[in-house]
Scaffold this motif. Sequence first.
Motif, PDB file in Angstrom:
ATOM      1  N   THR A  39       0.803  -1.228   0.000  1.00 43.36           N
ATOM      2  CA  THR A  39       0.000   0.000   0.000  1.00 43.36           C
ATOM      3  C   THR A  39       0.835   1.277   0.000  1.00 43.36           C
ATOM      4  N   VAL A  40       2.150   1.166   0.022  1.00 42.03           N
ATOM      5  CA  VAL A  40       3.009   2.357   0.080  1.00 42.03           C
ATOM      6  C   VAL A  40       3.970   2.348  -1.108  1.00 42.03           C
ATOM      7  N   THR A  41       3.904   3.424  -1.896  1.00 41.75           N
ATOM      8  CA  THR A  41       4.759   3.583  -3.065  1.00 41.75           C
ATOM      9  C   THR A  41       5.562   4.863  -2.924  1.00 41.75           C
ATOM     10  N   VAL A  42       6.878   4.769  -3.133  1.00 39.46           N
ATOM     11  CA  VAL A  42       7.750   5.938  -2.997  1.00 39.46           C
ATOM     12  C   VAL A  42       8.748   5.959  -4.145  1.00 39.46           C
ATOM     13  N   HIS A  43       9.449   7.074  -4.262  1.00 44.72           N
ATOM     14  CA  HIS A  43      10.517   7.172  -5.247  1.00 44.72           C
ATOM     15  C   HIS A  43      11.672   6.260  -4.825  1.00 44.72           C
ATOM     16  N   PRO A  44      12.362   5.625  -5.755  1.00 49.34           N
ATOM     17  CA  PRO A  44      13.471   4.734  -5.393  1.00 49.34           C
ATOM     18  C   PRO A  44      14.550   5.404  -4.551  1.00 49.34           C
ATOM     19  N   GLY A  45      14.807   6.695  -4.795  1.00 50.99           N
ATOM     20  CA  GLY A  45      15.818   7.392  -3.992  1.00 50.99           C
ATOM     21  C   GLY A  45      15.433   7.454  -2.536  1.00 50.99           C
ATOM     22  N   LEU A  46      14.147   7.681  -2.264  1.00 49.25           N
ATOM     23  CA  LEU A  46      13.671   7.722  -0.879  1.00 49.25           C
ATOM     24  C   LEU A  46      13.688   6.317  -0.283  1.00 49.25           C
ATOM     25  N   ALA A  47      13.331   5.324  -1.077  1.00 49.58           N
ATOM     26  CA  ALA A  47      13.371   3.937  -0.591  1.00 49.58           C
ATOM     27  C   ALA A  47      14.784   3.551  -0.193  1.00 49.58           C
ATOM     28  N   MET A  48      15.761   3.948  -0.989  1.00 50.08           N
ATOM     29  CA  MET A  48      17.146   3.621  -0.662  1.00 50.08           C
ATOM     30  C   MET A  48      17.572   4.293   0.637  1.00 50.08           C
ATOM     31  N   ARG A  49      17.189   5.558   0.822  1.00 47.27           N
ATOM     32  CA  ARG A  49      17.553   6.264   2.053  1.00 47.27           C
ATOM     33  C   ARG A  49      16.911   5.599   3.267  1.00 47.27           C
ATOM     34  N   TRP A  50      15.707   5.091   3.107  1.00 48.86           N
ATOM     35  CA  TRP A  50      15.049   4.385   4.219  1.00 48.86           C
ATOM     36  C   TRP A  50      15.787   3.075   4.508  1.00 48.86           C
ATOM     37  N   LEU A  51      16.170   2.352   3.469  1.00 45.35           N
ATOM     38  CA  LEU A  51      16.864   1.075   3.658  1.00 45.35           C
ATOM     39  C   LEU A  51      18.215   1.256   4.333  1.00 45.35           C
ATOM     40  N   THR A  52      18.864   2.378   4.078  1.00 44.74           N
ATOM     41  CA  THR A  52      20.185   2.608   4.653  1.00 44.74           C
ATOM     42  C   THR A  52      20.142   3.387   5.959  1.00 44.74           C
ATOM     43  N   GLY A  53      18.941   3.649   6.486  1.00 44.05           N
ATOM     44  CA  GLY A  53      18.820   4.307   7.782  1.00 44.05           C
ATOM     45  C   GLY A  53      18.890   5.815   7.745  1.00 44.05           C
TER      46      GLY A  53
END
Length: 336
Positions: free
Chosen positions: A106-120
């Motif tokens: 249910t949550v879609t984001v830009h890949p750049g934001l997804a990467m920042r979330w994955l890396t903390g």
Amino acid sequence: MTQNARGVKTGSQPDGPDPVTPTQVAAQRVRHYRKAHGWSAQELARRCAEAGMPNLDRSVLSNLENGRRAGLRLDEVLTLAWVLGVPPVMLMVPLGWADDVSITPTVTVHPGLAMRWLTGDEQAPTSDRRIAGHVNHEVYTEAVRPVVLYGRLTEAQELLGRAEHGREKIRTNDGQRTPPASLDGLDRDDASRIRAAELRWKGALASLATVLNHMVAMGVRPPAIWRPRLEAMKRMKLLLQRTVEEVPALEGEDAEDDELLADWYGYAPQAPDVTDVTDERPEPEPLPSSKLHEMLLYNEELKPVMAAIRTALEAGVEVRMIQDVVPIVDMFRRAF
């Protein structure tokens, strides 16, 4: 509805293609990197088996690449990334080739934001680039603390490696002499350069000690530290007693192992210059002759720091973020 490069919904633009899922990213990227290596699916399967993952056989990989496999286990993702020699995040996030990724159904984001979330670097985001309402700040801070501290540890170790390399180069006059036992008898310029190199080394060593003290105080288990560095910090009394007790020394089992460790910890740039697409390299900028630039190597250390600060200020980042360069500021203070 689409998002711009910062991951913010624009709303006025027409809907684009459906966002990809992490499994679809893995399928596309595994095929892409496999072909970049020139491997067949059978060859990739063979290498996965050698890495301890025999269940990633040819049929499984074929089903993955063709979209017939619903998902991958985390250990499978890590094994594939290791075998392919790529960052694991690139098998999860369509960075650089898609505009949206579904981080939950249910949550879609830009890949750049997804990467920042994955890396903390970001808290759990929502589709409109807000922090998810369920995020508990205290839990997030506890979770991200080791990420932040290990990042600072890596930076401190790299800074120290450069300082050690420069110190040895100056003390030996590029390998032309035995390091002097004292500055007596050296000409004024040589003595000045050696003092500056010693200051850089001591400052970098103090920065590493600061990170280790913080790790121990905050309950983050530190790694073993190469014995010569650990002993130097102890001699200079840079470590708290609890840190001395909890940080183990890293040393080889014999002289050959020690030599390998010395080579490993010797300064060598690790990150490739992905922007360098030509063999022609610009001439290095001349070093200003001020005392400040005797203390820090302008091209390698000062320039990137000042550029990062300038970029942060231009982007409206709060001044308190400059605390990220405290180790450098501490070095300035000790140098004068």
